[in-house]
Structure formats: C-alpha cells, structure tokens
Design an enzyme around this catalytic site. Structure first.
Site, short mmCIF file in Angstrom:
data_model
loop_
_atom_site.label_atom_id
_atom_site.label_comp_id
_atom_site.label_asym_id
_atom_site.label_seq_id
_atom_site.Cartn_x
_atom_site.Cartn_y
_atom_site.Cartn_z
N LYS A 187 -2.12 4.43 3.14
CA LYS A 187 -2.56 5.75 2.69
C LYS A 187 -3.69 6.33 3.55
CE LYS A 187 0.12 6.32 -0.89
NZ LYS A 187 0.73 7.53 -1.39
C1 LIG Z 1 0.71 0.57 -3.42
C2 LIG Z 1 1.62 1.73 -3.16
N1 LIG Z 1 2.88 1.48 -2.88
C3 LIG Z 1 3.75 2.47 -2.66
C4 LIG Z 1 3.37 3.78 -2.71
C5 LIG Z 1 4.38 4.86 -2.45
O1 LIG Z 1 4.18 5.49 -1.21
P1 LIG Z 1 4.47 7.02 -1.03
O2 LIG Z 1 3.50 7.74 -1.94
O3 LIG Z 1 4.23 7.33 0.39
O4 LIG Z 1 5.88 7.26 -1.46
C6 LIG Z 1 2.04 4.09 -3.00
C7 LIG Z 1 1.60 5.48 -3.13
O5 LIG Z 1 0.73 5.81 -3.87
C8 LIG Z 1 1.12 3.03 -3.20
O6 LIG Z 1 -0.17 3.26 -3.46
#
Ligand SMILES: Cc1ncc(COP(=O)(O)O)c(C=O)c1O
Length: 468
Positions: free
Chosen positions: A55
């Site tokens: 992120k």
């Molecule tokens: C730990 C975790 N895994 C997966 C995701 C999913 O990623 P994306 O938001 O890019 O779809 C997030 C998003 O908040 C996350 O914090």
C-alpha cells in the site's frame, strides 16, 4: 584481529528519503506449499516496502497526484478511513511532505493498529462499528465530515481514487514483468479496493493479452458473483474474518474486464495457509497472502508445468500476531485442527539428509559401519527399489553375539520384516499405533516418489517430548 575485505565502492548508495525506498520488492519461489501444482509459483513479497506493505506504492501515488491536481496544498491535512496498511503508507508520505494525517477507524480495530498509526504521527479518530454507513457517527460519515470541516484538507478515498490502480500499473506491474523476464502466465492476488489487481493486470495484459489475471475473494463478499453474473447480490454479503480482501461494495478501482476469474477461499483456509507460509516457506506475511496462496493450490488443476504464476503477498505477518499467529485466537474460531501434524510434517525436517538403506546382498559388516557412521539404530532393506526387510541394532547385535561369523553374511540372511509404510498425509496419532517393541520405525512415501523414515526419536520430537 580480523580484516574485512569490502568491495571497492566509488559512490555512496542511499535513498534521499524513506519514500524513495518504496518498490523493487523481491520475487521468491514457493518451494513446498504448492506441491499440488506443476507450475513454477513465485511470490511477489511486498513486506520490504518501508511501511511493510504494497500500500505504500498507492498511498504515495494518490498524494502526489492530489498535489499535482492542486487538491492538497502545503501544510494541509489528509483524511482517510483506514485501519492499517494504507494509513501507514499515507503517514510516511505525510511525514516527508509535511502534511497532517487524520485516520478514521472503527472501534473493532485492535489497539495495536491504532498505536502503530499514532507512532508515525497520525491523529486517530475512533467511530462505533455498530451503526449504518449513513449514520452520522459511522466512519464513512465522520471521514467525509472531517474532510469538509477541516480547512485545506483532502479526503483520499482509496476505493474510488483511480491513482490507486495507476500506482500498480506504473510500478508493481513493470517490476513483475521484468523479474519474470516476460515469462509470467498467471497473476494471482487478493482483491479489496481492486487497485493492485487492476493496475498490475492492465499492465501485464498490455504486454501479453494471454496472461491470466485471477482475483482471490472471500465468502461474504460480492465480487465473484458480480463478475460471473453481473448481479450485485446483497445475499452474498455477511461478516467474515479474512482481512484486506472482499467487499460489500463495488469500488471504482476494480476493473472487472481485466480479471479473468475470481476464486473464493474460506476464512479458515486463509488463516491456516498464512501460518503455513511462515512455517514451511519462512515467508512471514499477512492474512490475505494465506488466502492468495491457498487460491493457487485450489486452482492447481488449471496449471501446467510450463506456467509461471506470480502471487502477490500484500503485507507483513507482524500485523497479525494477536490473531492468525495467536493459537488461542485460532482455536476459538476452530481454525487449528487442520494444523494437526501428519507424517510429511515430520520427515520434512530431515529431508536434507538422505535415507540410509541397505541392499539385500550387502554384507552385515557394511550395515554395522553405516549405523555407526550415521548414528542410526535401524535401516530399511531394499531389493530392486522395493522395501523387503529391515535391520535394527538391537536384534542385530544380539545375533552377532550368538554367532560372530554372520558379520560377513548378506543382509537377507538375517533381516526382519519391513517397516510399516504410510503416506505423507497420515496423521501422527495413527503413526504412533504402528510403533511397538518389535517395530521401531515407519517409512513415509510422499510427494509422488519421495521416501523417508520416522523413528521413535522423531515421534518424541514431534509430540514435544524433547525440549531442546
Ligand atoms: C492486507 C491486504 N490484502 C489485500 C488487500 C487488497 O488490495 P487492493 O486494495 O489493492 O485490492 C488490501 C487492501 O487494503 C490489504 O490491506
């Protein structure tokens, strides 16, 4: 005194600030967890980003795009409803760029998460969970209100802010393409806001439209059904445990056209496989990584040995110490029973050592030397690749004492019955019943053509009888 020989370094090598260290994360081969697939499975492990998650990439991009559009001005305040990874990425950007950060969280989030955000300078506002999204006390309403009321502030909205997926189109996608030398055939990742899958997927499909993009979803989320039928089915929505993936909304960042298929993984499997990643691969990552790797295992029959699968792991395991990596938390939810040890779990620890065996025609003196050299008490005896007998030190030495001349006899003259055989998935409580005063070992057949031995000592270690 030691002299350390360092390579000649002509230029210093450093980043100008923490934000410059975002990206260029490693690609690591999964060696044990995906044994059901013949494909090469490579994990894009995002924990080496400074905020310990993927992120960081999108948080920085969203802030920089907002600056370029004039949405945020020097000294301003950034507001976002986030509990963890995005908040951390935003906090790093705010520190370097001189903005204030307000993170709005609901009260079901752990104290650790709130403390981590405070540690990197964020103001944390906590809202009640048990209210409707439209309620003025909900965290959606409070985030929006704070952004409206705070002068020179900007509301990020990671769900619908398309700079999110652009970050992955510009950095994560190209890194994966280069690291696999363009040989990637499948990209697999958990889907929350949709930024990662949509950005990486778009980049990869532009390079090679045959690359398959698979999203990992949870039970309790709308994505899979919506992708397959075009129906937003509210009946699909119910509370679930897996963190970071699945939604009860359709964020603008999810580009359903780019995604070839969604696969759902249960909360229990996601939790169990997160622990397996740590214990069997040494990759200490978060809950959505467990879901993603289990998704790859579930889809194994759609993969061939020519395939190169990249699975992305979003964040670090340390954020889940109180949950997935806490035995009591796992037991309370009935998630631990699948972790009961099986035969393969025991032999995997001595896989590096070869199985010492004898041939039916070897002289006994040779077996005695092998027992001494490898400090072992029993040896399986083979004929034409098949186990036909066994020798144990206890019986062997009794026989030699009675008849010293048998030392030069072939093994087949004195061998005993073969050890019992089990396959790798046999639970250890079933193996225990195979040991008795006549039988001190069991042979395990696993991973198609591998074979190893379990001794009494191994069983003692497995049940924790040894504390060393
Ligand atoms: C730990 C975790 N895994 C997966 C995701 C999913 O990623 P994306 O938001 O890019 O779809 C997030 C998003 O908040 C996350 O914090």
């Amino acid at each position: 005194m030691y002299f350390i020989h360092l390579p000649q370094i002509n230029e210093m090598n450093y980043f100008n600030n923490v934000l410059d260290s975002i990206g260029n994360t490693p690609l690591i081969k999964i060696n044990k967890l995906c044994s059901t697939t013949k494909a090469k499975v490579l994990a894009k492990v995002e924990t080496t980003n400074p905020g310990n998650s993927v992120k960081d990439r999108m948080a920085l991009k969203m802030v920089e795009d907002a600056e370029e559009l004039g949405l945020i001005k020097p000294g301003g305040t950034i507001v976002e409803g986030t509990s963890g990874n995005t908040g951390m990425g935003l906090a790093l950007a705010c520190i370097v760029k001189g903005y204030k950060l307000i993170c709005v969280l609901n009260d079901k989030q752990s104290k650790e998460k709130m403390d981590i955000l405070r540690a990197v300078g964020a103001e944390v506002v906590v809202c009640p969970t048990a209210v409707e999204p439209e309620d003025p006390r909900s965290y959606y309403s409070v985030s929006k209100r704070l952004a409206e009321e705070t002068p020179n502030s900007w509301y990020v909205n990671q769900y619908d802010n398309l700079s999110n997926r652009k970050a992955h189109y510009e950095s994560t996608g190209p890194e994966i393409w280069e690291q696999t030398d363009g040989k990637i055939t499948h990209f697999v990742v958990g889907v929350g806001t949709g930024g990662t899958i949509s950005g990486v997927g778009k980049f990869l499909k532009e390079k090679n439209p045959n690359i398959k993009i698979w999203g990992i979803d949870t039970y309790g989320s709308v994505f899979k059904k919506y992708h397959e039928t075009g129906i937003f089915d509210e009946n699909e929505i119910y509370p679930y445990i897996t963190e970071g993936i699945g939604e009860d909304i359709l964020p603008e960042n999810v580009d359903f056209e780019i995604i070839d298929a969604f696969e759902k993984v249960t909360d229990k499997d996601a939790a169990v496989y997160t622990r397996k990643l740590a214990r069997e691969e040494g990759i200490f990552v978060g809950n959505s990584a467990g879901a993603a790797i289990k998704g790859v295992c579930q889809l194994a029959d759609q993969l061939t040995e020519d395939d190169v699968v990249v699975v992305l792991f979003h964040d670090h395991g340390s954020r889940y110490i109180g949950k997935i990596f806490n035995d009591d938390w796992m037991k309370e939810r009935g998630f631990l029973d699948e972790e009961k040890k099986v035969a393969k779990d025991i032999v995997i620890s001595h896989e590096g050592k070869r199985l010492v065996k004898a041939d039916v025609n070897d002289p006994l003196s040779m077996v005695m030397v092998a027992m001494k050299q490898f400090d072992i008490s029993q040896i399986p005896v083979f004929e034409n690749g098949k186990m036909v007998g066994s020798i144990s030190d206890h019986n062997l030495f009794k026989k030699i004492l009675d008849e010293p001349e048998i030392k030069e006899f072939p093994v087949k003259n004195v061998m005993e019955a073969p050890f019992p055989s089990v396959d790798g998935t046999t639970p250890i409580n079933e193996i225990t019943s195979l040991f008795n005063s006549n039988n001190r070992a069991v042979i395990v057949n696993y991973d198609k053509d591998k074979q190893h031995i379990i001794t009494v000592q191994d069983m003692m270690n497995a049940v924790g009888a040894n504390n060393n």
